[in-house]
Structure formats: structure tokens, C-alpha cells
Write an enzyme that holds these catalytic residues in place. Structure first.
Site, short mmCIF file in Angstrom:
data_model
loop_
_atom_site.label_atom_id
_atom_site.label_comp_id
_atom_site.label_asym_id
_atom_site.label_seq_id
_atom_site.Cartn_x
_atom_site.Cartn_y
_atom_site.Cartn_z
N LYS A 111 0.83 -1.21 0.00
CA LYS A 111 0.00 0.00 0.00
C LYS A 111 0.86 1.25 0.00
O LYS A 111 0.55 2.24 -0.67
CB LYS A 111 -0.92 0.00 1.23
CG LYS A 111 -1.75 1.29 1.36
CD LYS A 111 -2.73 1.21 2.51
CE LYS A 111 -3.54 2.52 2.59
NZ LYS A 111 -4.60 2.45 3.61
N HIS B 19 -8.10 -30.96 -31.70
CA HIS B 19 -9.07 -29.92 -31.31
C HIS B 19 -9.91 -30.36 -30.11
O HIS B 19 -11.14 -30.21 -30.09
CB HIS B 19 -9.95 -29.53 -32.49
CG HIS B 19 -9.19 -28.94 -33.63
ND1 HIS B 19 -8.42 -27.81 -33.50
CD2 HIS B 19 -9.05 -29.34 -34.92
CE1 HIS B 19 -7.84 -27.52 -34.66
NE2 HIS B 19 -8.20 -28.44 -35.53
#
Length: 529
Positions: free
Chosen positions: A140, A281
Site C-alpha cells: 500500500k 481440437h
């Protein structure tokens, strides 16, 4: 806040001691005062470094088995104070709080304990409190404080200090802060997901998903899409934990298809038979069992040789030389197996673009961990499809019952069908797929496509008739009408496995009896979207 800010005082408190001594030495050589705790302080002192204990600045010893040591204003004030705020500076002076310009923390190994299956009490003890609190405070205040949570950032930190005469830049601290918050977020996600499972909370109010980057990909499914590969830290065997021995970097589609292939082949116990799955696929174009891998591979390949070109091959046993040689006879993207012999590796070495991945085992297909799919504005979360059907779970619903040989093929087809995109129809004969119909809007079309593929392969192989003659057929969901079933019968199927549960089950059963088919119900479906 200023762009460049000096590092004069650092707090080092780490569980993973990798690189700690070298980092401490490098910081001390740059004139940085070192603060530390417990085992980290001992490691640094044993290396001959001067270290001040955090207990010396808090006035309290570590207590409660180390649960309380850094939760103190003299620590958090030193991390959170805004150096350009007069009130903050005054408070620091009044309370004798020294600024901390660099925080180096990595957390208790919660994820590692989870991966090795630690019990509930051990998991609780591996939940870090002080570490995340300090990381969040430091991040922070990144206007002044640098926060390092990963060992791999130690070198970057030292390079930054060298480039800026012992200072860090604002952009560098911003980047570290983002990494820091992602780390605490992932840590909390691991804790919350573990606890939800531990207490049997199937749908917790909040579900958090996190991962650690393994690879930045060249692109996603298509070249205009950015993509990256993240791992979740679990011990599940598969593409995320595999070792790549050779070949170019895996692509997004490679990873997706390889995962599908390995999850499928894991359905078959390697102690009972060799099994091979060939994927294209994300759908199987050939799956087979055999006495040997080469036998299984050839049977799988003969299901659909056209689709196998450029496919993914997954094995349930370590790759041997004979099978490796057969695989190299056509273009293959990836091979994944529990292991590989030196001879097999040498054969693959001649194919520089062929990727070879090995794992330490097969994934546990009965592990019902959750899966996530993103939708607009949210995500769908469900248990992994770990549904299992055995011989005793099947209900014969026709006048004719399957023979033992047919029953074996039915169960084989059912396992494969679980991994085929819906609507799915799978024809199997003698422990090998001979036709696969995937992803169609109509189950009838899936049955037709699979049969047509089998006809084409009969021509390729020089057979007098397609192998669907005398086959077993699986449907991932019930037949809503008899039409799909009749297409399977027309293709030569003699027995059927399906979930049942249609309003027209009686019509479908009657049609099966009229056609002379044996049919069993599973009571379970395997939709795969």
C-alpha cells in the site's frame, strides 16, 4: 511520494530461504540495515551478517509458537508511514518508529502442505498471518517502500539498487506492489478454497480462483489474442506439472489439447493394459487399448488417420522406442506420457519440433476438483466430471443382454464418450474406437458422421466393410427418439450403452429389441460442452 527513494533499512522474514544469504550479503554491502525474525535471522547470522531482531524494535519476544511477532506498530508504522507527511513523520519521531524501506517476505508454505495432503490441523498452522499483513501494508505504501515476495525478484531488486545508487524507482515499486497483492490474493484463495472443501461447503458465498504464471504464450487460440498459462499449484499430474524434454514452446491450443488427451488416457488403468489416445481440437480421433503400447497406438491411429495428422498423443505407460518410431512416421504436435526410455528420447531428438512431455504419473480421474468457465459478468463453477460407471452399475433394458466381450467394449466406449464434445457418439470394437462423432447439434448427425468416418477408414485400410459392423456404441446422453439409435444400428452396431431417462425410453427400448440390439442404461450422462 517521490520517484527515487533510498533503501536504508530492510526487513527480511522468509519461509523459503533460497537466496536469502546472498541477498542479505548484497544488501549489507550496500549499507542497508537488516531486520529479521526467527529462522531468517539465524540463517543470516550464521552467515556472519549483523542482524537486528524484530523483537528488539517491538519490545516483545516472539510468542505463541511464532504466531505473534510482527503484528506491532513499530513494524507496521515503519512500513505504512508516509515519509512526506509531516504528521506521519512526527508520529514516527514521538514513538521512536524507524522507517522500513524494503520488505522481503515469502509466506508459510500453505500450498505445499495442501499439495502433499496435510491434515486439517497442519493446514491451519500453515496459514500465515503476519506475512500477509506486512505485505499488504508495505505494498500500500509503495510510494516509499519496495515489497519483494518472490525469490525470482531478488536479482531485479539488486539491479535496481545498482542502477539508481541504492534507490528504487516509483515504477519499480509499483510493479512489486502489484506482484505482492497478487501473491496475497492467491494465498487467500488457496486457504478459502481448501476450507470450503474441508467443511463440505459446495457453493461458498465467494469463490476465488488464482494461479501463478508458468508461461507467456505467443498468442491464444488465434494470433490476435493475447494469452498466458497459469498453474494452480496442485499436485495433479498433467500438462501443468510435466517436464518438457524437447520441441518448441507449447502453444495455447497445444496445452488445451494435451490436457484433454492426458485426462482421457488416464481413464485406463496402465496395470491392466496399455492405452493410447490421439486428440485433435480437444476431441479424440482415436483411442485404444492393447497388450503393448505399439499395438494400442496402431489401433488408435487406424480409427482416423486423417485427423491424427498434427494431433496430440497421450500414453498411459512410459513411451518405448518402438512406439516412438511409429509416432514419428507422421507429423505429431505433442506426446505426453508418464515417462520415456532413453531410446525413445533419442528417436524423438531427430524431430526437433515434436514436443515430448513426461509426468510422474497419471491424473486421478476420480478427483472431483472444481472447474471454472467464464461467462459475461461471472463464472460457472462445477465439480470436475469424475463420474464412474462399473459393471455393477449397468442395467440391461432389452430382451437381449450383452456378452462379456460386448460389455467390455461398451464400458470402453463409455469412458471415451465422457471426453467427447456433446452430442457424442462413439463406436468401439475390440478395445478400440472405430468411429467418433463429436460436437453436433443433433445426436443423429453425430452417429452418421462417426459411421461415415469408419467407412472412409475401411477404404484406407483395404477392409471389406467398416469396423462399425459388430461394434458397441456409446451415447453420452439419452436418445430422445429412436432415430439416433437406428442410425447406429444401420452402421452395424450390435450393442448400446446410454444413460436412459428420456420420456420416450420405452419407444427406444422397443426399437432396440426390434433391431436385435442389446442395450444397457447407466443412469448417468456425460455432457461435455
Amino acid at each position: 511520494m517521490t520517484d527515487l527513494y533510498p533503501v536504508r533499512r530492510a526487513l527480511l522474514s522468509v519461509s523459503d530461504k533460497t537466496g536469502l544469504i546472498e541477498l542479505g550479503q548484497a544488501l549489507a554491502a550496500r549499507g542497508v540495515e537488516l531486520l529479521s525474525t526467527g529462522g531468517s535471522a539465524k540463517t543470516l547470522r550464521d552467515a556472519g551478517l549483523t542482524v537486528k531482531d524484530v523483537a528488539d524494535i517491538t519490545g516483545f519476544p516472539e510468542m505463541m509458537d511464532g504466531r505473534v511477532k510482527t503484528l506491532h506498530p513499530n513494524v507496521h508504522g515503519g512500513l505504512l508511514a508516509l515519509r512526506d507527511n509531516a504528521d506521519h513523520v512526527k508520529a514516527m519521531e514521538e514513538h521512536n518508529i524507524g522507517g522500513i524501506d524494503l520488505l522481503v517476505v515469502n509466506l508459510y508454505p500453505f500450498e505445499a502442505a495442501l499439495a502433499r495432503g496435510a491434515d486439517y490441523e497442519e493446514m491451519i498452522e500453515n496459514i500465515d498471518i503476519g506475512g500477509p499483513a506486512m505485505i499488504r501494508a508495505s505494498a500500500k505504501n509503495h510510494g516509499f517502500v519496495a515489497t519483494v515476495v518472490d525469490v525470482e525478484d531478488y536479482a531485479a531488486l539488486l539491479a535496481e539498487l545498482d542502477a539508481n545508487d541504492g534507490q528504487t524507482s516509483y515504477a519499480f515499486r509499483q510493479r512489486l506492489a502489484q506482484i505482492a497483492y497478487a501473491r496475497t490474493g492467491a494465498y487467500d484463495a488457496a486457504v478459502s478454497n481448501w476450507m470450503a472443501k474441508a467443511i463440505g461447503e459446495d457453493a461458498p458465498r465467494r469463490r476465488v480462483v488464482a494461479g501463478e504464471i508458468k508461461q507467456t504464450l505467443r498468442y491464444g487460440e488465434n494470433p490476435h489474442q493475447n494469452a498466458a498459462f497459469y498453474v494452480d499449484g496442485t499436485a495433479r499430474h498433467g500438462v501443468a506439472t510435466a517436464v518438457q524434454h524437447q520441441g518448441k514452446e507449447l502453444s495455447y491450443n497445444n496445452i488445451n489439447d494435451t490436457d484433454a488427451a492426458y485426462e482421457l488416457v488416464a481413464e485406463f488403468d496402465p496395470a491392466k493394459a496399455a492405452a493410447v489416445a490421439i486428440i485433435k481440437h480437444a476431441n479424440p480421433c482415436g483411442v485404444a487399448q492393447g497388450a503393448t503400447l505399439i499395438e494400442a497406438y496402431q489401433k488408435a491411429f487406424d480409427c482416423d488417420r486423417t485427423s491424427a495428422f498434427g494431433g496430440i498423443v497421450a500414453l498411459n505407460q512410459p513411451l518405448d522406442a518402438e512406439t516412438a518410431q511409429a509416432i514419428t512416421e507422421i507429423f505429431t504436435e505433442v506426446v505426453i506420457a508418464p515417462g520415456a526410455s532413453d531410446e525413445a528420447k533419442a528417436i524423438f531428438a531427430a524431430k526437433k519440433n515434436l514436443r515430448l512431455l513426461t509426468t510422474e504419473g497419471l491424473p486421478n480421474v476420480l478427483d472431483a476438483s472444481f472447474t471454472v468457465r467464464q461467462v459475461a459478468g461471472g463464472m460457472l463453477v462445477q465439480d470436475k466430471d469424475a463420474g464412474f460407471i462399473g459393471m455393477d452399475d449397468l442395467k440391461v433394458v432389452t430382451k437381449k443382454a450383452p456378452t462379456d466381450e460386448q460389455m467390455a467394449d461398451l464400458l470402453f466406449a463409455w469412458k471415451v464418450g465422457k471426453h467427447v464434445k456433446s452430442n457424442a457418439i462413439v463406436y468401439v470394437k475390440d478395445g478400440a474406437t472405430v468411429g467418433v462423432g463429436a460436437g453436433q447439434m443433433s445426436r443423429v448427425d453425430s452417429a452418421l458422421i462417426a459411421a461415415k468416418k469408419a467407412e472412409r477408414m475401411a477404404d484406407v485400410l483395404g477392409l471389406p466393410a467398416p469396423l462399425t459392423i459388430g461394434s458397441a456404441v456409446a451415447s453420452d446422453a439419452f436418445f430422445p427418439f429412436p432415430d439416433g439409435l437406428m442410425e447406429a444400428a444401420a452402421a452395424g452396431a450390435t450393442c448400446v450403452i446410454q444413460p436412459g431417462g428420456s420420456m420416450r425410453d420405452d419407444e427406444v427400448i422397443a426399437a432396440a429389441d426390434e433391431a436385435g440390439l442389446a442395450m444397457v442404461f447407466t443412469g448417468m450422462r456425460h455432457f461435455r460442452h
